[in-house]
Write an enzyme that holds these catalytic residues in place. Sequence first.
Site, short mmCIF file in Angstrom:
data_model
loop_
_atom_site.label_atom_id
_atom_site.label_comp_id
_atom_site.label_asym_id
_atom_site.label_seq_id
_atom_site.Cartn_x
_atom_site.Cartn_y
_atom_site.Cartn_z
N VAL A 147 -4.62 -6.63 0.13
CA VAL A 147 -4.80 -5.19 0.37
C VAL A 147 -3.48 -4.59 -0.15
CG1 VAL A 147 -5.08 -3.38 2.10
CG2 VAL A 147 -6.34 -5.55 2.33
N PRO A 148 -3.52 -3.98 -1.35
CA PRO A 148 -2.31 -3.76 -2.16
C PRO A 148 -1.42 -2.60 -1.72
CG PRO A 148 -4.21 -2.86 -3.27
CD PRO A 148 -4.74 -3.54 -2.03
N CYS A 149 -0.80 -2.73 -0.55
CA CYS A 149 0.09 -1.67 -0.08
C CYS A 149 1.32 -1.49 -0.98
CB CYS A 149 0.50 -1.91 1.37
SG CYS A 149 1.23 -3.52 1.69
N HIS A 150 1.60 -2.49 -1.83
CA HIS A 150 2.72 -2.34 -2.77
C HIS A 150 2.43 -1.25 -3.80
CE1 HIS A 150 0.00 -5.37 -4.56
NE2 HIS A 150 0.38 -4.87 -5.73
#
Length: 184
Positions: A147-150
């Site tokens: 889950v690409p919070c970056h």
Amino acid sequence: MDSHGQYEQRVVWALVGSDIGPLLLAATSDGLVNVVFHATDTVRDRALARLAARLGTEPVEAPGSPLLAEAIRQLRAYLAGERHAFELPLDWSLISGFNRQVLRELVRAVPYGTVVGYGDLAGRVGQPGAAQAVGAAMGANPLPVVVPCHRVVESDGGIGGFGGGLETKRKLLALEGVLPEPLF
């Protein structure tokens, strides 16, 4: 595993070495439930204790479990630049409410190689003034990388914060071609 109900609650985990440090992956029968950065012995033990408390069962080391083996394969391919999207079942039980809503929108609408501002993401879930709450949701993300919070950054071009550390965030954004490769 004497009853079907107990099997449903089974939590399996594995450690994966990577360019961004050791990662702990954990899964339930519903899907991948947790990814933990910098999984040294101390961090791993704390994460496993937290999972046991939250999910009500002692996690079992099982890197060969089909779901973990597939998650490890996809994660390695992503980190090698060979995969741009994860196709894994996710167990969202460690996060709820606004935070879950924001993270689901992130997965749905912010693809590989793109970024979104905290405020923009807040607007997409109908809470345009909630940039700080979006930041808190990113910090609470139990499934970083997958889950690409970056991919969530400051609107002024700043990189923003990151639970895995800014160096890790820079590496992931560089991998996706959003930032130049870090010099060191």
